[in-house]
Design a protein around this motif. Structure first.
Motif, PDB file in Angstrom:
ATOM      1  N   LEU A  73       9.738  11.944   7.542  1.00 20.70           N
ATOM      2  CA  LEU A  73      10.146  11.693   8.926  1.00 20.70           C
ATOM      3  C   LEU A  73       9.069  10.919   9.677  1.00 20.70           C
ATOM      4  O   LEU A  73       9.366  10.026  10.474  1.00 20.70           O
ATOM      5  N   TYR A  74       7.807  11.265   9.418  1.00 17.98           N
ATOM      6  CA  TYR A  74       6.713  10.506  10.022  1.00 17.98           C
ATOM      7  C   TYR A  74       6.749   9.053   9.524  1.00 17.98           C
ATOM      8  O   TYR A  74       6.552   8.115  10.304  1.00 17.98           O
ATOM      9  N   GLY A  75       6.997   8.887   8.222  1.00 24.81           N
ATOM     10  CA  GLY A  75       7.080   7.539   7.666  1.00 24.81           C
ATOM     11  C   GLY A  75       8.167   6.716   8.333  1.00 24.81           C
ATOM     12  O   GLY A  75       7.954   5.548   8.696  1.00 24.81           O
ATOM     13  N   LEU A  76       9.349   7.315   8.514  1.00 24.97           N
ATOM     14  CA  LEU A  76      10.435   6.606   9.196  1.00 24.97           C
ATOM     15  C   LEU A  76      10.004   6.166  10.592  1.00 24.97           C
ATOM     16  O   LEU A  76      10.226   5.012  10.995  1.00 24.97           O
ATOM     17  N   ALA A  77       9.389   7.066  11.339  1.00 25.70           N
ATOM     18  CA  ALA A  77       8.996   6.763  12.709  1.00 25.70           C
ATOM     19  C   ALA A  77       7.986   5.623  12.784  1.00 25.70           C
ATOM     20  O   ALA A  77       7.965   4.855  13.753  1.00 25.70           O
ATOM     21  N   TYR A  78       7.142   5.505  11.750  1.00 23.66           N
ATOM     22  CA  TYR A  78       6.056   4.521  11.760  1.00 23.66           C
ATOM     23  C   TYR A  78       6.394   3.261  10.955  1.00 23.66           C
ATOM     24  O   TYR A  78       5.534   2.399  10.767  1.00 23.66           O
ATOM     25  N   GLY A  79       7.630   3.143  10.471  1.00 21.19           N
ATOM     26  CA  GLY A  79       7.997   1.969   9.682  1.00 21.19           C
ATOM     27  C   GLY A  79       7.324   1.914   8.333  1.00 21.19           C
ATOM     28  O   GLY A  79       7.180   0.834   7.745  1.00 21.19           O
ATOM     29  N   ARG A  92      22.288   0.734   7.028  1.00 20.69           N
ATOM     30  CA  ARG A  92      21.977   2.154   6.850  1.00 20.69           C
ATOM     31  C   ARG A  92      20.700   2.386   6.056  1.00 20.69           C
ATOM     32  O   ARG A  92      20.196   3.505   5.995  1.00 20.69           O
ATOM     33  N   ALA A  93      20.165   1.364   5.423  1.00 22.28           N
ATOM     34  CA  ALA A  93      19.037   1.520   4.490  1.00 22.28           C
ATOM     35  C   ALA A  93      17.759   1.893   5.232  1.00 22.28           C
ATOM     36  O   ALA A  93      17.395   1.254   6.223  1.00 22.28           O
ATOM     37  N   THR A  94      17.072   2.934   4.737  1.00 20.09           N
ATOM     38  CA  THR A  94      15.817   3.349   5.392  1.00 20.09           C
ATOM     39  C   THR A  94      14.686   3.635   4.407  1.00 20.09           C
ATOM     40  O   THR A  94      13.582   3.961   4.840  1.00 20.09           O
ATOM     41  N   GLY A  95      14.925   3.541   3.102  1.00 18.81           N
ATOM     42  CA  GLY A  95      13.862   3.846   2.146  1.00 18.81           C
ATOM     43  C   GLY A  95      14.371   3.731   0.721  1.00 18.81           C
ATOM     44  O   GLY A  95      15.314   2.980   0.443  1.00 18.81           O
ATOM     45  N   PHE A  96      13.743   4.500  -0.174  1.00 16.26           N
ATOM     46  CA  PHE A  96      14.054   4.418  -1.599  1.00 16.26           C
ATOM     47  C   PHE A  96      14.253   5.835  -2.134  1.00 16.26           C
ATOM     48  O   PHE A  96      13.404   6.700  -1.923  1.00 16.26           O
ATOM     49  N   VAL A  97      15.367   6.058  -2.805  1.00 16.57           N
ATOM     50  CA  VAL A  97      15.748   7.391  -3.246  1.00 16.57           C
ATOM     51  C   VAL A  97      16.041   7.358  -4.738  1.00 16.57           C
ATOM     52  O   VAL A  97      16.731   6.455  -5.225  1.00 16.57           O
ATOM     53  N   PHE A  98      15.509   8.337  -5.482  1.00 13.89           N
ATOM     54  CA  PHE A  98      15.822   8.462  -6.909  1.00 13.89           C
ATOM     55  C   PHE A  98      16.256   9.895  -7.193  1.00 13.89           C
ATOM     56  O   PHE A  98      16.051  10.793  -6.376  1.00 13.89           O
ATOM     57  N   ALA A 155       0.383   5.307   9.452  1.00 11.83           N
ATOM     58  CA  ALA A 155       0.461   4.039  10.192  1.00 11.83           C
ATOM     59  C   ALA A 155       0.096   2.845   9.324  1.00 11.83           C
ATOM     60  O   ALA A 155       0.681   1.765   9.461  1.00 11.83           O
ATOM     61  N   GLY A 156      -0.879   3.009   8.426  1.00  9.69           N
ATOM     62  CA  GLY A 156      -1.391   1.872   7.663  1.00  9.69           C
ATOM     63  C   GLY A 156      -0.681   1.615   6.357  1.00  9.69           C
ATOM     64  O   GLY A 156      -0.784   0.526   5.779  1.00  9.69           O
ATOM     65  N   GLY A 157       0.058   2.596   5.852  1.00 12.05           N
ATOM     66  CA  GLY A 157       0.745   2.412   4.581  1.00 12.05           C
ATOM     67  C   GLY A 157       2.004   1.574   4.718  1.00 12.05           C
ATOM     68  O   GLY A 157       2.544   1.368   5.814  1.00 12.05           O
ATOM     69  N   ASP A 158       2.474   1.082   3.574  1.00 11.85           N
ATOM     70  CA  ASP A 158       3.768   0.391   3.516  1.00 11.85           C
ATOM     71  C   ASP A 158       4.855   1.312   2.994  1.00 11.85           C
ATOM     72  O   ASP A 158       6.005   1.249   3.445  1.00 11.85           O
ATOM     73  N   VAL A 159       4.504   2.157   2.027  1.00  7.52           N
ATOM     74  CA  VAL A 159       5.454   3.093   1.421  1.00  7.52           C
ATOM     75  C   VAL A 159       4.801   4.469   1.398  1.00  7.52           C
ATOM     76  O   VAL A 159       3.636   4.595   1.011  1.00  7.52           O
ATOM     77  N   ILE A 160       5.538   5.504   1.806  1.00  9.42           N
ATOM     78  CA  ILE A 160       5.026   6.867   1.734  1.00  9.42           C
ATOM     79  C   ILE A 160       5.838   7.615   0.684  1.00  9.42           C
ATOM     80  O   ILE A 160       7.066   7.631   0.728  1.00  9.42           O
ATOM     81  N   MET A 161       5.160   8.228  -0.276  1.00 10.32           N
ATOM     82  CA  MET A 161       5.806   8.803  -1.456  1.00 10.32           C
ATOM     83  C   MET A 161       5.967  10.315  -1.304  1.00 10.32           C
ATOM     84  O   MET A 161       4.996  11.030  -1.044  1.00 10.32           O
ATOM     85  N   VAL A 162       7.198  10.803  -1.495  1.00  9.49           N
ATOM     86  CA  VAL A 162       7.488  12.237  -1.469  1.00  9.49           C
ATOM     87  C   VAL A 162       8.464  12.537  -2.615  1.00  9.49           C
ATOM     88  O   VAL A 162       9.642  12.794  -2.397  1.00  9.49           O
ATOM     89  N   PRO A 163       7.969  12.543  -3.860  1.00  8.31           N
ATOM     90  CA  PRO A 163       8.857  12.678  -5.029  1.00  8.31           C
ATOM     91  C   PRO A 163       9.019  14.129  -5.486  1.00  8.31           C
ATOM     92  O   PRO A 163       8.849  14.457  -6.659  1.00  8.31           O
ATOM     93  N   SER A 164       9.389  15.012  -4.581  1.00  9.01           N
ATOM     94  CA  SER A 164       9.316  16.447  -4.825  1.00  9.01           C
ATOM     95  C   SER A 164      10.365  16.944  -5.827  1.00  9.01           C
ATOM     96  O   SER A 164      11.488  16.426  -5.886  1.00  9.01           O
ATOM     97  N   ARG A 165       9.993  18.000  -6.550  1.00  9.49           N
ATOM     98  CA  ARG A 165      10.975  18.714  -7.371  1.00  9.49           C
ATOM     99  C   ARG A 165      11.993  19.389  -6.461  1.00  9.49           C
ATOM    100  O   ARG A 165      13.189  19.362  -6.715  1.00  9.49           O
ATOM    101  N   LEU A 191       0.843  -1.196   0.000  1.00  9.12           N
ATOM    102  CA  LEU A 191       0.000   0.000   0.000  1.00  9.12           C
ATOM    103  C   LEU A 191       0.883   1.251   0.000  1.00  9.12           C
ATOM    104  O   LEU A 191       1.614   1.511   0.958  1.00  9.12           O
ATOM    105  N   PHE A 192       0.819   2.003  -1.105  1.00  4.50           N
ATOM    106  CA  PHE A 192       1.559   3.250  -1.253  1.00  4.50           C
ATOM    107  C   PHE A 192       0.638   4.409  -0.868  1.00  4.50           C
ATOM    108  O   PHE A 192      -0.517   4.455  -1.304  1.00  4.50           O
ATOM    109  N   VAL A 193       1.147   5.339  -0.074  1.00 10.16           N
ATOM    110  CA  VAL A 193       0.318   6.449   0.388  1.00 10.16           C
ATOM    111  C   VAL A 193       0.997   7.786   0.085  1.00 10.16           C
ATOM    112  O   VAL A 193       2.225   7.873  -0.007  1.00 10.16           O
ATOM    113  N   VAL A 194       0.153   8.812  -0.059  1.00  3.69           N
ATOM    114  CA  VAL A 194       0.610  10.185  -0.266  1.00  3.69           C
ATOM    115  C   VAL A 194      -0.214  11.093   0.631  1.00  3.69           C
ATOM    116  O   VAL A 194      -1.450  10.968   0.685  1.00  3.69           O
ATOM    117  N   ILE A 195       0.455  11.997   1.342  1.00  2.57           N
ATOM    118  CA  ILE A 195      -0.205  13.059   2.114  1.00  2.57           C
ATOM    119  C   ILE A 195       0.465  14.349   1.687  1.00  2.57           C
ATOM    120  O   ILE A 195       1.634  14.581   2.026  1.00  2.57           O
TER     121      ILE A 195
END
Length: 482
Positions: free
Chosen positions: A387-393, A420-426, A368-378, A297-301
């Motif tokens: 940061l919230y995503g990191l705290a909530y796994g 050291r891995a904590t997420g996905f970066v592009f 809390a309910g998502g698996d991945v939180i997306m922040v693909p900002s310019r 489940l991918f989420v965006v806020i």
């Protein structure tokens, strides 16, 4: 040292973005670090309603076109009793619509006067308007308070000042002829002052006149000194680079902690993630998604703007659905984007859910309910969502810019092996680059042991306000020459 924090919004009383979260968390953190802080706020209805036992301090005089007002003092129980001044001026602040724009999202024509009134109140307090308390340092946040350092300099107030850029893209620009309404000396309108590219610019006022400048991440502090992200002010920022620091925002664990979050279906922590699975099931039910426990489940806020990369997200939603994932969004903004996301939800109602608007409780439930939180900002000055995503796994999927680059470590083989891995970066701001990152996230999700390892590493990250507050105290000392 006695600090006066000047800002236009403060969580949990009034929030339009991350500025409010910072403004709400910083006073108590600063007090714990040895810098007792009071806040100065405009008299928006929500802020007046949150002021307990208000007493009149003094009348604030009119200045040129800036109306007179009354200064109130009380405490903010919602922030643990933080002492606060509120500028009471009903004709300026009590209106239908939002704090900066009307219900049709049109900025108020007198915003220059509304926020000049706030800035002059800071100057008047610095000159001893309150006989019982006087600040040694004024900390102004974003363009709404950008005129405060100019007012302090104009009146030779016996205080130091710090100005924080939360987002350089929003500068508070107005037609040049409005300068005469502000009550500042005529010499202040120029390149060495509040003028930028022929306009009155509140952000420029803060950058030019403050004794020290901060922004909300080290990487963003470097980026805004370049033409691409300097938004027309990079020359000044380069000239004042000696005064510019990047201080990462923190997360308030009293508000954002999965172990004690009353807004989510079940609390959990890194040692026992059962509650997170139940949060996911509750979120799927609430959003009308099909109850598939193993569907990633991918989420965006987010605000729905081009800056946030939401048009890239729109383009990859079909890929998510085709690969068996689900997608849920909470946000509002660009009308075209809102319509496009609604169309995606209508096309795949079992896999895509969209809520237009903002709902604080739902924001917590998505994190809390998502698996991945997306922040693909310019561009992203700091970002709090990741940061919230990191705290909530909930593993962040982010572009390598600003505070996103400073807070998320890509899950490469080396980073995974080194812990050291904590997420996905592009890197590239493009649909193909985002799709590659999405595919990597999906591949890791299928490797359950590795996924849980990264979740644990993410949840072990610490971005608390104690560290940030100590950095601010050091900057305050430098501004004061101590």
């Amino acid at each position: 040292m006695q600090v006066l924090q000047v800002c236009a919004e403060i969580f949990p009383l009034l929030k339009t973005g991350g500025l409010a979260d910072v403004a709400g968390a910083l006073p108590s953190a600063l007090a714990a670090a040895g810098a007792p802080t009071r806040v100065l706020l405009p008299g928006f209805e929500a802020l007046l309603a949150g002021l307990e036992n208000p007493v009149r301090v003094a009348d604030l005089p009119a200045r040129a076109g800036v109306p007179a007002a009354t200064l109130l003092y009380g405490t903010l129980p919602a922030l643990g009793g933080v002492p606060a001044y509120v500028v009471d001026a009903p004709e300026l602040y009590r209106r239908p619509g939002g704090p900066y724009a009307d219900a049709q999202q049109r900025p108020y024509a007198d915003n220059h006067l509304r926020f000049a009134r706030l800035a002059w109140a800071a100057s008047e307090l610095a000159h001893g308007l309150d006989a019982w308390w006087r600040p040694e340092l004024v900390h102004a946040h974003d363009w709404h308070a950008g005129l405060a350092p100019a007012c302090l300099k104009a009146t030779q107030a016996p205080v130091a000042s710090v100005f924080t850029i939360h987002n350089l893209a929003y500068q508070g620009t107005f037609a040049a002829h409005h300068f005469d309404e502000l009550g500042l000396p005529g010499s202040f309108f120029g390149v060495q002052g509040v003028e930028a590219w022929g306009q009155l610019n509140f952000m420029k006022a803060g950058l030019y006149f403050a004794d020290r400048i901060t922004t909300v991440s080290p990487t963003y502090a470097r980026e805004i000194q370049g033409e691409e992200q300097g938004m027309g002010l990079h020359g000044l920022l380069c000239d004042r680079s000696w005064a510019l620091s990047g201080v990462l925002n923190g997360v308030d664990p009293a508000v954002w902690s999965p172990a004690r979050d009353a807004l989510i279906a079940q609390p959990y922590d890194a040692h026992k993630l059962t509650g997170k699975r139940r949060c996911k099931a509750a979120l799927q039910a609430q959003m009308g998604l099909k109850a598939i426990p193993d569907a990633p489940l991918f989420v965006v806020i987010s605000r729905l703007t081009e800056q946030k990369g939401l048009h890239l997200v729109q383009a990859v939603v079909p890929t998510l659905v085709a690969r068996g994932a689900q997608f849920a969004l909470l946000g509002s903004g660009d009308a075209g984007m809102e319509a496009a996301f609604r169309e995606l939800a209508a096309r795949w109602p079992a896999s895509v859910a969209v809520r237009i608007g903002y709902d604080e409780a739902l924001a917590h439930q998505l994190v809390a309910g998502g698996d991945v939180i997306m922040v693909p900002s310019r561009f992203e000055p700091c970002g709090l969502t990741q940061l919230y995503g990191l705290a909530y796994g909930t593993l962040p999927l982010v572009r390598r810019v600003g505070g996103l680059a400073d807070t998320v470590t890509d899950t490469s083989f080396e980073a995974l092996e080194e812990g050291r891995a904590t997420g996905f970066v592009f890197d590239e701001f493009s649909v193909p680059a985002l799709e590659v990152a999405v595919r990597r996230a999906l591949a890791l999700y299928r490797r359950r042991a590795d996924w849980q390892t990264v979740q644990h590493l993410a949840m072990a990250c610490r971005h608390d306000w104690g560290v940030a507050a100590q950095r601010y105290v050091d900057i305050y000392r430098a501004a004061l020459g101590r």
